[in-house]
Design a protein around this motif. Structure first.
Motif, PDB file in Angstrom:
ATOM      1  N   VAL A 162      -5.876  -7.239  37.442  1.00  0.00           N
ATOM      2  CA  VAL A 162      -5.983  -7.811  35.946  1.00  0.00           C
ATOM      3  C   VAL A 162      -6.658  -9.034  36.221  1.00  0.00           C
ATOM      4  CG1 VAL A 162      -4.502  -8.478  34.150  1.00  0.00           C
ATOM      5  CG2 VAL A 162      -3.680  -6.659  35.511  1.00  0.00           C
ATOM      6  N   LEU A 163      -6.750  -9.912  36.881  1.00  0.00           N
ATOM      7  CA  LEU A 163      -7.564 -11.089  36.987  1.00  0.00           C
ATOM      8  C   LEU A 163      -9.095 -10.609  36.931  1.00  0.00           C
ATOM      9  CD1 LEU A 163      -7.944 -14.170  37.152  1.00  0.00           C
ATOM     10  CD2 LEU A 163      -7.853 -13.847  39.478  1.00  0.00           C
ATOM     11  N   PRO A 173     -10.673   0.316  31.513  1.00  0.00           N
ATOM     12  CA  PRO A 173     -10.134   1.448  31.136  1.00  0.00           C
ATOM     13  C   PRO A 173      -8.754   1.213  32.118  1.00  0.00           C
ATOM     14  CG  PRO A 173     -11.872   2.063  32.678  1.00  0.00           C
ATOM     15  CD  PRO A 173     -12.265   0.502  32.273  1.00  0.00           C
ATOM     16  N   CYS A 174      -7.956   2.186  32.123  1.00  0.00           N
ATOM     17  CA  CYS A 174      -6.734   2.345  32.808  1.00  0.00           C
ATOM     18  C   CYS A 174      -6.876   2.255  34.177  1.00  0.00           C
ATOM     19  CB  CYS A 174      -5.874   3.650  32.224  1.00  0.00           C
ATOM     20  SG  CYS A 174      -4.268   3.832  33.146  1.00  0.00           S
ATOM     21  N   ASN A 175      -6.268   1.739  35.093  1.00  0.00           N
ATOM     22  CA  ASN A 175      -6.476   1.741  36.544  1.00  0.00           C
ATOM     23  C   ASN A 175      -8.018   1.195  37.244  1.00  0.00           C
ATOM     24  OD1 ASN A 175      -3.987   2.837  36.923  1.00  0.00           O
ATOM     25  ND2 ASN A 175      -4.678   4.940  36.670  1.00  0.00           N
ATOM     26  N   TRP A 176      -8.462   0.564  36.191  1.00  0.00           N
ATOM     27  CA  TRP A 176      -9.958   0.038  36.427  1.00  0.00           C
ATOM     28  C   TRP A 176      -9.626  -1.044  37.655  1.00  0.00           C
ATOM     29  CZ3 TRP A 176     -11.753  -4.980  37.035  1.00  0.00           C
ATOM     30  CH2 TRP A 176     -13.200  -5.073  37.115  1.00  0.00           C
ATOM     31  N   LYS A 177     -10.790  -0.987  38.529  1.00  0.00           N
ATOM     32  CA  LYS A 177     -10.719  -1.698  39.670  1.00  0.00           C
ATOM     33  C   LYS A 177     -12.035  -2.333  39.743  1.00  0.00           C
ATOM     34  CE  LYS A 177      -7.272   0.781  42.383  1.00  0.00           C
ATOM     35  NZ  LYS A 177      -7.167   1.779  43.166  1.00  0.00           N
ATOM     36  N   LYS A 178     -12.259  -3.594  40.450  1.00  0.00           N
ATOM     37  CA  LYS A 178     -13.501  -4.356  40.625  1.00  0.00           C
ATOM     38  C   LYS A 178     -14.621  -3.546  41.155  1.00  0.00           C
ATOM     39  CE  LYS A 178     -15.206  -8.792  41.911  1.00  0.00           C
ATOM     40  NZ  LYS A 178     -14.631 -10.087  42.646  1.00  0.00           N
ATOM     41  N   GLY A 179     -15.638  -3.368  40.454  1.00  0.00           N
ATOM     42  CA  GLY A 179     -16.755  -2.678  40.897  1.00  0.00           C
ATOM     43  C   GLY A 179     -17.072  -1.283  40.307  1.00  0.00           C
ATOM     44  N   ALA A 184     -18.470   1.344  27.621  1.00  0.00           N
ATOM     45  CA  ALA A 184     -19.486   0.662  26.880  1.00  0.00           C
ATOM     46  C   ALA A 184     -18.917   1.228  25.325  1.00  0.00           C
ATOM     47  CB  ALA A 184     -20.679   1.482  27.161  1.00  0.00           C
ATOM     48  N   VAL A 185     -19.104   0.343  24.520  1.00  0.00           N
ATOM     49  CA  VAL A 185     -18.807   0.325  23.177  1.00  0.00           C
ATOM     50  C   VAL A 185     -19.987   0.886  22.349  1.00  0.00           C
ATOM     51  CG1 VAL A 185     -17.775  -0.501  20.948  1.00  0.00           C
ATOM     52  CG2 VAL A 185     -17.044  -0.967  23.440  1.00  0.00           C
TER      53      VAL A 185
END
Length: 185
Positions: A162-163, A173-179, A184-185
């Motif tokens: 989360v940080l 998005p859900c379950n996003w991880k660094k990298g 995109a909006v």
């Protein structure tokens, strides 16, 4: 029925000035910690609370945060652990528990319970803090709060995830991880 009013996302983290255990070296054990330190250093703040020293779930969490200390430091984040026990109890617990002797972050003592009360995180019956984790941005605004019941430990990897997401300043998005790609909006 008692209802906690947990200080939450978008609120300013309260001002505090509390004693903390920062070392086990004689005459260097204690230091006063304030909420201003992370702001002055343009850092994020992760403050995590546990109910009581000399218990069973708490040292597993504290040790896991310590194992990940460099991960927080690499993210320009000040890490502080806290409970309503005194700085003397914190120091005794650190000396007594193998997993706590080498802690690299302060153990804040909120003996007056004033900060825990202001945050709205005191258990109504036992008057101890819930297992709460705050992520606060460099301007002192709460960006994430996680509250666990007294018997369930938290997930330090999730705090880091989360940080990382908050520090992108993008839509994740859900379950996003660094990298991974952000949205995109």
């Amino acid at each position: 029925m008692y209802q906690n009013r947990v200080l939450s996302v978008g609120a300013e983290f309260p001002a505090f000035s509390k004693k903390a255990v920062v070392s086990l070296e004689r005459d260097q054990e204690f230091r006063t910690i304030t909420e201003q330190e992370h702001r002055e250093n343009d850092q994020w703040l992760v403050m995590f609370w546990w109910p009581k020293d000399f218990t069973f779930v708490c040292p597993t969490e504290i040790a896991e945060f310590n194992k990940n200390y460099d991960e927080f430091r690499d993210r320009d984040t000040q890490l502080i652990g806290a409970s309503t026990d005194s700085e003397f109890v914190h120091a005794a617990w650190r000396r007594d528990h193998d997993d706590l002797r080498g802690l690299r972050f302060p153990m804040l003592a909120d003996t007056s319970k004033s900060l825990a009360e202001e945050l709205g995180i005191l258990d109504a019956e036992e008057k101890v803090a819930y297992r709460v984790t705050y992520i606060v941005d460099p301007q002192g605004i709460i960006q994430w709060v996680s509250v666990n019941g007294l018997s369930v430990g938290r997930n330090v990897a999730e705090v880091l995830r989360v940080l990382d997401a908050l520090q992108t300043d993008e839509l994740c998005p859900c379950n996003w991880k660094k990298g991974e790609a952000t949205l995109a909006v």
